[in-house]
Design a protein around this motif. Structure first.
Motif, short mmCIF file in Angstrom:
data_model
loop_
_atom_site.label_atom_id
_atom_site.label_comp_id
_atom_site.label_asym_id
_atom_site.label_seq_id
_atom_site.Cartn_x
_atom_site.Cartn_y
_atom_site.Cartn_z
N ALA A 1 30.79 82.91 68.39
CA ALA A 1 31.56 83.90 67.64
C ALA A 1 31.97 85.05 68.54
N ARG A 2 33.18 85.55 68.34
CA ARG A 2 33.69 86.60 69.23
C ARG A 2 32.94 87.92 69.07
N VAL A 3 32.55 88.23 67.85
CA VAL A 3 31.82 89.48 67.61
C VAL A 3 30.33 89.22 67.81
N GLN A 10 31.61 103.89 63.55
CA GLN A 10 32.82 103.36 64.18
C GLN A 10 32.52 102.24 65.16
N LYS A 11 31.23 102.00 65.49
CA LYS A 11 30.87 100.98 66.46
C LYS A 11 30.24 99.73 65.83
N ILE A 12 30.02 99.75 64.51
CA ILE A 12 29.33 98.64 63.85
C ILE A 12 30.23 97.97 62.83
N ARG A 13 30.41 96.67 62.97
CA ARG A 13 31.24 95.91 62.03
C ARG A 13 30.43 95.52 60.80
N ASN A 14 29.23 94.96 61.01
CA ASN A 14 28.36 94.54 59.91
C ASN A 14 26.93 94.93 60.23
N GLU A 28 31.81 85.13 57.15
CA GLU A 28 32.73 85.50 56.07
C GLU A 28 33.32 86.88 56.30
N ARG A 29 32.65 87.73 57.08
CA ARG A 29 33.11 89.10 57.29
C ARG A 29 33.66 89.36 58.67
N ASN A 30 33.46 88.44 59.59
CA ASN A 30 34.03 88.61 60.93
C ASN A 30 35.48 88.12 60.97
#
Length: 372
Positions: free
Chosen positions: A72-74, A170-174, A370-372
């Motif tokens: 996964a990219r993230v 601002q640095k955290i996606r999930n 599902e969220r990335n």
């Protein structure tokens, strides 16, 4: 109505007792021979291949080598607790949370907090969150060319992750939290039999007791930290070295699992005094995190700033972090994408237990995809 008959006494003949003792003696002999024959390679823990990508002071950042062609990219950064070594999430090849995340196609990093000494006695929670953890996040973001990463916290590391997500959203996606105490007073309204002893002990101390403990020791020795956990179940922690150990001497798989677990338990790190002072006063006693009143440096940890998706995982049989201290936090965060996942087992069983292993990593990976 007939009176219930009295239980018949158990009669053990000398011959039967002698046979039982002989069988135990033979089992102990076989067990001691097997124990002496185990190699370092057989007893090794945390064997998933990884590479060190950053270090500062006693802290290390590792990237596990991906096991799929296109991960996964993230990426995902795992933050374990200070009170135990991160190897718990990679205890054995067939009981490895990390290996299962890799198999799900995730790109996994882990921060190793190392072994603090008295030189680190003045480190605060803010030093770990805004210092070491932030440096790790920035390195991963730069390395992968992404603005945000996924952050996964375990127990005390989950508290650090929560603080980080609130201060650096601002640095955290999930954000994924596992067996994490959020409401340190949740057990007051919903007490659970046999659970929450650490909460009771910490809240019973006076502020002066805490100050004296920290000022005297500087850094809490790992042996003392480990002893506090052992005392939650003193009988069970005695019998596992007697009757339970004898029962597994002829089962190599169980014996190796037992020895690897004991190896992890014995490697208990020390705990920086200033972190402990704030942990006891501000969290166990004042419950400031869930109230959004916790101060790290000159900044307030406002949980309303956590507006990224949150997955909160708790263990149904957790006696260290009662369920009431973890679940039901949907109204505490600023996000409108909050999920909870209950897994069977206890605090450590979440990551090494057979039932939980089948649920935890696949569910987290699916939620992230599902969220990335």
């Amino acid at each position: 109505m007939n009176e219930p008959s009295a239980a018949l006494p158990i009669r053990i003949t000398p011959e039967a007792l002698l046979r039982e003792m002989q069988q135990v003696s033979e089992k102990l002999t076989r067990g001691s021979q097997r124990l002496s024959a185990y190699t370092e390679e057989q007893l090794a823990i945390a064997t998933t291949p990884k590479d060190e990508v950053w270090r500062q002071d006693m802290v290390r950042l590792y990237r596990y080598r991906p096991t799929v062609e296109k991960p996964a990219r993230v990426p995902v950064l795992l933050a374990y607790a200070l009170v135990g070594r991160y190897q718990m999430i990679d205890l054995e090849p067939d009981r490895s949370f990390v290996r299962k995340l890799l198999a799900e196609g995730l790109d996994v990093f882990v921060v190793d907090w190392g072994l603090p000494t008295r030189a680190q006695r003045w480190l605060t929670i803010d030093d770990y969150v805004s210092g070491y953890l932030d440096d790790c996040v920035d390195l991963i973001r730069e390395r992968h060319g992404v603005d945000k990463i996924n952050l996964l916290g375990v127990c005390q590391g989950g508290v650090f992750a929560t603080c980080y997500a609130a201060l650096f959203p601002q640095k955290i996606r999930n954000l994924v939290l596992t067996v994490t105490p959020l409401d340190f007073h949740g057990d007051l309204d919903h007490p659970e039999a046999g659970a929450g002893y650490m909460n009771l002990w910490a809240r019973s101390m006076t502020p002066e007791d805490i100050d004296m403990m920290v000022d005297t020791m500087g850094t809490a020795p790992g042996a003392m930290v480990g002893f506090s956990f052992l005392m939650m179940n003193p009988v069970g922690n005695v019998t596992k070295y007697t009757t339970e150990l004898v029962d597994m001497l002829d089962d190599e798989s169980k014996m190796l699992g037992f020895l690897r677990m004991e190896r992890w338990i014995a490697d208990r790190p020390g705990h920086p005094g200033e972190v402990m002072r704030q942990w006891f006063k501000d969290l166990y006693q004042a419950n400031k995190l869930v109230k959004s009143e916790l101060m790290l440096g000159n900044r307030r940890v406002d949980l309303d700033q956590i507006r990224m998706p949150v997955l909160n995982v708790y263990a149904t049989g957790d006696v260290i972090i009662p369920v009431s201290c973890s679940q039901g936090m949907e109204d505490r965060f600023g996000t409108d994408d909050y999920s909870e996942l209950s897994v069977p087992g206890g605090h450590i069983g979440t990551f090494v237990g057979g039932k939980a292993q089948k649920v935890l990593a696949p569910s987290i990976a699916k939620w992230l995809r599902e969220r990335n």
